[in-house]
Write a protein that holds these residues in place. Structure first.
Motif, PDB file in Angstrom:
ATOM      1  N   PHE A   2       0.830  -1.189   0.000  1.00 56.93           N
ATOM      2  CA  PHE A   2       0.000   0.000   0.000  1.00 56.93           C
ATOM      3  C   PHE A   2       0.871   1.247   0.000  1.00 56.93           C
ATOM      4  CE2 PHE A   2       0.818  -1.390   4.286  1.00 56.93           C
ATOM      5  CZ  PHE A   2       1.173  -0.234   4.945  1.00 56.93           C
ATOM      6  N   ASN A   3       0.310   2.334  -0.476  1.00 54.65           N
ATOM      7  CA  ASN A   3       1.025   3.607  -0.489  1.00 54.65           C
ATOM      8  C   ASN A   3       0.821   4.310   0.838  1.00 54.65           C
ATOM      9  OD1 ASN A   3       1.999   3.417  -3.104  1.00 54.65           O
ATOM     10  ND2 ASN A   3       0.121   4.236  -3.972  1.00 54.65           N
ATOM     11  N   VAL A   4       1.880   4.898   1.321  1.00 54.97           N
ATOM     12  CA  VAL A   4       1.825   5.633   2.572  1.00 54.97           C
ATOM     13  C   VAL A   4       2.315   7.043   2.292  1.00 54.97           C
ATOM     14  CG1 VAL A   4       2.724   5.796   4.907  1.00 54.97           C
ATOM     15  CG2 VAL A   4       2.290   3.555   3.913  1.00 54.97           C
ATOM     16  N   ASP A   5       1.529   8.024   2.692  1.00 56.03           N
ATOM     17  CA  ASP A   5       1.981   9.402   2.559  1.00 56.03           C
ATOM     18  C   ASP A   5       3.037   9.657   3.620  1.00 56.03           C
ATOM     19  OD1 ASP A   5       0.285  10.030   0.469  1.00 56.03           O
ATOM     20  OD2 ASP A   5      -1.353  10.588   1.817  1.00 56.03           O
ATOM     21  N   ARG A   6       4.185  10.074   3.187  1.00 59.07           N
ATOM     22  CA  ARG A   6       5.284  10.336   4.111  1.00 59.07           C
ATOM     23  C   ARG A   6       5.638  11.818   4.055  1.00 59.07           C
ATOM     24  NH1 ARG A   6       6.853   5.512   5.795  1.00 59.07           N
ATOM     25  NH2 ARG A   6       6.834   3.736   4.410  1.00 59.07           N
ATOM     26  N   PRO A   7       6.031  12.356   5.202  1.00 61.56           N
ATOM     27  CA  PRO A   7       6.455  13.759   5.217  1.00 61.56           C
ATOM     28  C   PRO A   7       7.662  13.969   4.298  1.00 61.56           C
ATOM     29  CG  PRO A   7       6.170  12.918   7.448  1.00 61.56           C
ATOM     30  CD  PRO A   7       6.076  11.742   6.522  1.00 61.56           C
ATOM     31  N   ASP A   8       7.729  15.124   3.668  1.00 59.49           N
ATOM     32  CA  ASP A   8       8.828  15.423   2.744  1.00 59.49           C
ATOM     33  C   ASP A   8      10.197  15.324   3.396  1.00 59.49           C
ATOM     34  OD1 ASP A   8       7.054  15.840   0.659  1.00 59.49           O
ATOM     35  OD2 ASP A   8       6.993  18.007   0.955  1.00 59.49           O
ATOM     36  N   TRP A   9      10.299  15.697   4.671  1.00 58.80           N
ATOM     37  CA  TRP A   9      11.599  15.702   5.337  1.00 58.80           C
ATOM     38  C   TRP A   9      12.223  14.318   5.403  1.00 58.80           C
ATOM     39  CZ3 TRP A   9      11.587  12.476   9.409  1.00 58.80           C
ATOM     40  CH2 TRP A   9      10.385  12.266  10.096  1.00 58.80           C
ATOM     41  N   GLN A  10      11.426  13.262   5.325  1.00 55.49           N
ATOM     42  CA  GLN A  10      11.973  11.907   5.441  1.00 55.49           C
ATOM     43  C   GLN A  10      12.977  11.577   4.345  1.00 55.49           C
ATOM     44  OE1 GLN A  10       8.811   9.041   5.876  1.00 55.49           O
ATOM     45  NE2 GLN A  10       8.644   9.451   8.069  1.00 55.49           N
ATOM     46  N   TYR A  54       7.409  14.784  14.795  1.00 56.77           N
ATOM     47  CA  TYR A  54       6.504  13.837  14.154  1.00 56.77           C
ATOM     48  C   TYR A  54       6.190  12.687  15.113  1.00 56.77           C
ATOM     49  CZ  TYR A  54       4.922  10.530  10.505  1.00 56.77           C
ATOM     50  OH  TYR A  54       4.214   9.647   9.746  1.00 56.77           O
ATOM     51  N   ALA A  55       7.222  12.143  15.734  1.00 57.78           N
ATOM     52  CA  ALA A  55       7.059  10.993  16.630  1.00 57.78           C
ATOM     53  C   ALA A  55       6.164  11.314  17.814  1.00 57.78           C
ATOM     54  CB  ALA A  55       8.425  10.516  17.113  1.00 57.78           C
ATOM     55  N   VAL A  56       6.351  12.461  18.415  1.00 55.99           N
ATOM     56  CA  VAL A  56       5.557  12.794  19.610  1.00 55.99           C
ATOM     57  C   VAL A  56       4.187  13.378  19.266  1.00 55.99           C
ATOM     58  CG1 VAL A  56       7.582  13.023  21.096  1.00 55.99           C
ATOM     59  CG2 VAL A  56       6.656  15.051  19.950  1.00 55.99           C
ATOM     60  N   SER A  57       3.921  13.606  17.987  1.00 54.82           N
ATOM     61  CA  SER A  57       2.623  14.148  17.596  1.00 54.82           C
ATOM     62  C   SER A  57       1.529  13.085  17.551  1.00 54.82           C
ATOM     63  CB  SER A  57       2.720  14.843  16.235  1.00 54.82           C
ATOM     64  OG  SER A  57       2.865  13.896  15.198  1.00 54.82           O
ATOM     65  N   PHE A  58       1.926  11.821  17.561  1.00 56.62           N
ATOM     66  CA  PHE A  58       0.953  10.732  17.474  1.00 56.62           C
ATOM     67  C   PHE A  58       0.449  10.346  18.859  1.00 56.62           C
ATOM     68  CE2 PHE A  58       2.901  10.410  13.407  1.00 56.62           C
ATOM     69  CZ  PHE A  58       1.948   9.854  12.580  1.00 56.62           C
ATOM     70  N   PRO A  59      -0.801   9.934  18.949  1.00 53.72           N
ATOM     71  CA  PRO A  59      -1.302   9.437  20.232  1.00 53.72           C
ATOM     72  C   PRO A  59      -0.558   8.155  20.628  1.00 53.72           C
ATOM     73  CG  PRO A  59      -3.062   9.475  18.571  1.00 53.72           C
ATOM     74  CD  PRO A  59      -1.804   9.899  17.903  1.00 53.72           C
ATOM     75  N   GLU A  60      -0.601   7.864  21.904  1.00 45.97           N
ATOM     76  CA  GLU A  60       0.083   6.674  22.419  1.00 45.97           C
ATOM     77  C   GLU A  60      -0.322   5.428  21.629  1.00 45.97           C
ATOM     78  OE1 GLU A  60       0.685   4.406  26.678  1.00 45.97           O
ATOM     79  OE2 GLU A  60      -0.081   6.430  26.628  1.00 45.97           O
TER      80      GLU A  60
END
Length: 94
Positions: A2-10, A54-60
């Motif tokens: 599947f395609n995953v939208d990834r942030p440009d910075w990656q 990015y990592a800390v922006s996601f819920p637990e």
């Protein structure tokens, strides 16, 4: 697949192209070994701050694996701690 939208910075991350298994260990021993490899890669990364945000922006439990040299457990502890100083990056020499 599947395609995953990834942030440009990656596309600029130091870890780009590395074996993804390194970032998703399956047990405690692998986790310690992975962290030893990941730490210097993350510390020298030019997009570390974006990766960390990015990592800390996601819920637990919504984001698995190592991101910005933090594990799921590290991020969980930071959410419940008032001072996550231990997880701030040491800026590399320029």
């Amino acid at each position: 697949m599947f395609n995953v939208d990834r942030p440009d910075w990656q596309q600029f991350a130091n870890c780009r192209g590395l074996d993804t298994n390194l970032f998703f260990p399956t047990n405690g021993k692998e986790s310690a070994e992975s962290r030893a490899v990941i730490k210097p890669i993350c510390e020298a990364c030019t997009v570390f701050d974006k990766c960390f945000a990015y990592a800390v922006s996601f819920p637990e439990k919504a984001l698995q694996g190592f991101w910005a040299n933090t594990s799921e457990g590290d991020r969980r502890r930071m959410r419940y701690s008032a001072t996550p100083v231990g997880y701030r990056r040491i800026k590399p020499d320029k």
